[in-house]
Design an enzyme around this catalytic site. Sequence first.
Site, short mmCIF file in Angstrom:
data_model
loop_
_atom_site.label_atom_id
_atom_site.label_comp_id
_atom_site.label_asym_id
_atom_site.label_seq_id
_atom_site.Cartn_x
_atom_site.Cartn_y
_atom_site.Cartn_z
N ASP A 297 -65.98 64.75 22.59
CA ASP A 297 -64.70 64.21 22.16
C ASP A 297 -63.81 63.91 23.36
O ASP A 297 -63.75 64.70 24.31
CB ASP A 297 -64.03 65.29 21.28
CG ASP A 297 -62.82 64.80 20.54
OD1 ASP A 297 -62.96 63.90 19.71
OD2 ASP A 297 -61.72 65.34 20.79
N GLU B 27 -67.34 59.94 23.74
CA GLU B 27 -66.27 59.13 23.16
C GLU B 27 -65.32 58.79 24.29
O GLU B 27 -64.50 59.60 24.69
CB GLU B 27 -65.53 59.92 22.07
CG GLU B 27 -64.53 59.06 21.33
CD GLU B 27 -63.23 59.77 20.96
OE1 GLU B 27 -62.46 59.18 20.21
OE2 GLU B 27 -62.98 60.89 21.43
C1 NOJ Z 1 -61.07 61.92 18.78
C2 NOJ Z 1 -61.53 62.20 17.40
O1 NOJ Z 1 -62.44 61.21 17.00
C3 NOJ Z 1 -60.31 62.26 16.52
O2 NOJ Z 1 -60.64 62.31 15.16
C4 NOJ Z 1 -59.48 63.44 16.94
O3 NOJ Z 1 -58.26 63.47 16.22
C5 NOJ Z 1 -59.17 63.40 18.43
N1 NOJ Z 1 -60.29 63.01 19.25
C6 NOJ Z 1 -58.67 64.73 18.91
O4 NOJ Z 1 -59.74 65.65 18.95
#
Ligand code: NOJ
Length: 554
Positions: free
Chosen positions: A201, A243
């Site tokens: 993440d 991500e």
């Molecule tokens: C990215 C995630 O995909 C999202 O859903 C989340 O709110 C944020 N990161 C914080 O972890």
Amino acid sequence: MINDLWYKNAVIYCLSVASYMDANGDGIGDFEGLMRRLDYLQGMGVTAIWLMPFQPSPCRDDGYDVADYYGVDPRYGTLGDFVEFAQGCKQRGLRVLIDLVVNHTSNEHPWFQEARRDPQSKYRDWYVWSKKKPKGADSGVVFPGVQKSTWDYDAVAKAYYFHRFYDFQPDLNTSNPEVQAEILKIMGFWLQLGVSGFRMDAVPFVIAQKGARIAKPQEQYDMLRTFSQFLTWREGDAIILGEANVLPGTDMQYFGGSGDRMQMMFNFDVNQHLFFALASSDSRSLVKAIQATRRRPATAQWGQFLRNHDELDLGRLTDKQREIVFAAFGPDPEMQLYNRGIRRRLAPMLQGDRRRLELAYSLMMTLPGTPVIRYGDEIGMGDNLELPERNCARTPMQWSTEPNAGFTKSHKTCVPIISDGPYGFPHTNVAAQRRDPTSLLNWMERIIRMRKEIPEIGWGDFSFILTGTPNVLAIRYHWRNNSVLCVHNLGAEPREVRLKLAADDEAGCELVNLLSDEHSQPEKGSAHRVLLEAYGYRWYRVCGLDYLLKRSTI
Ligand code: NOJ
Ligand code: CA
């Protein structure tokens, strides 16, 4: 190169345990329920499952606020259930990826609780503090309109703490070697329990320098090498799928020049331009995005996707392009989010138009990379715009026409099930589509099967073939003397295109249609005339003389 890199030709399916299947009837999905659906997933042909966060959490951001990295939230089961699930996947040859959310913890995590209470605690320096509210604290919020600042005062600590996301998600001080060691420990723990890797993440924020005095945070890319090395030492074939919504110019920093950092990244750049292409019927900016993200180490891979659990972020498009996508797919302000994106599911964005859904999926699956499918999209599930922010597209899976969509026996569910209208479960559900040979679900199963039979897309090089119109995109893959050509008509009108295969020895090459009997013989020379219906698509294997000669001797 040997073929061992499983993620190069995988089909990844993303789901949240909480909203997939409830076995014990309390209205919340659980591991036991998910276990009962593994044959469904295997039958559809996906090869890896990405689980969204399932660790103990106050769940104020759907589990992206972790309160214990080494457990399973009791709502979803026990660690024992997780291991059963991992074993169930192994038995079926399915890989498991899990979310790794280490940019921040929940503010209820014992580390943060101790850090705020005791300035002498070793955990104090696991977070990012400032005595005064730093300059610029109110800029750089990730959720504008919902989140006001990136620094908030903690009365117990008597200091401000940094949080890139919501105020209940204090950022970990990832530069602290102890925090880094803990991240490795967390990875090691889940590897031991059978996962094949992590969807990491918020990677750019994990590796950014953090602190009150840092005006321009630099990325500490070396951290990525540390993670990757650790994975390789512990489990040779484990990967990180990052991500990282970053500019194409920095992609190679994330992959590492020799592929020594992250093995996979989501291709956000292509994603945004893909939606622009679908909205405008113009492929040119998509082609540019594919070109801009062409470079990657041989062992690295893009994750290509349509929608995910967040908003469709259109921040990279020009204002004009973004307006076109908004007008086509999210015209009402309630469909939009954070001034940059659309929060709807795919099917309602495309007005449930089967031709456009197939086009979108066919395109996504034939882009350079590995497809990532969001649960429910295989049956064309809809959204519930009454739910706040991104929750509208996170409703429970619709299994059947039974009460509560067959998701649970309980009368209450954690998130309301969509029950009315064309996307309500009485119309849109797995059971009905399973029985209907022409359903989207059965189409998806066939297209996944074919996609897996085309390793050229995941492994090969590509080139674009001129089509004479921006409405039609033709991309050709080459790998180990095999070649595949994928053609997509983005327009609402039928189009005939003339496709010229480049090499001289390709005169006489037949285009063998992989999805129907309608093959194409070349005209004089090596050009083909292909008539595409509105939103039509074709997948061809380019069969050269070599192949024809072989075939005539069989
Ligand atoms: C990215 C995630 O995909 C999202 O859903 C989340 O709110 C944020 N990161 C914080 O972890
Ligand atoms: Ca349950």
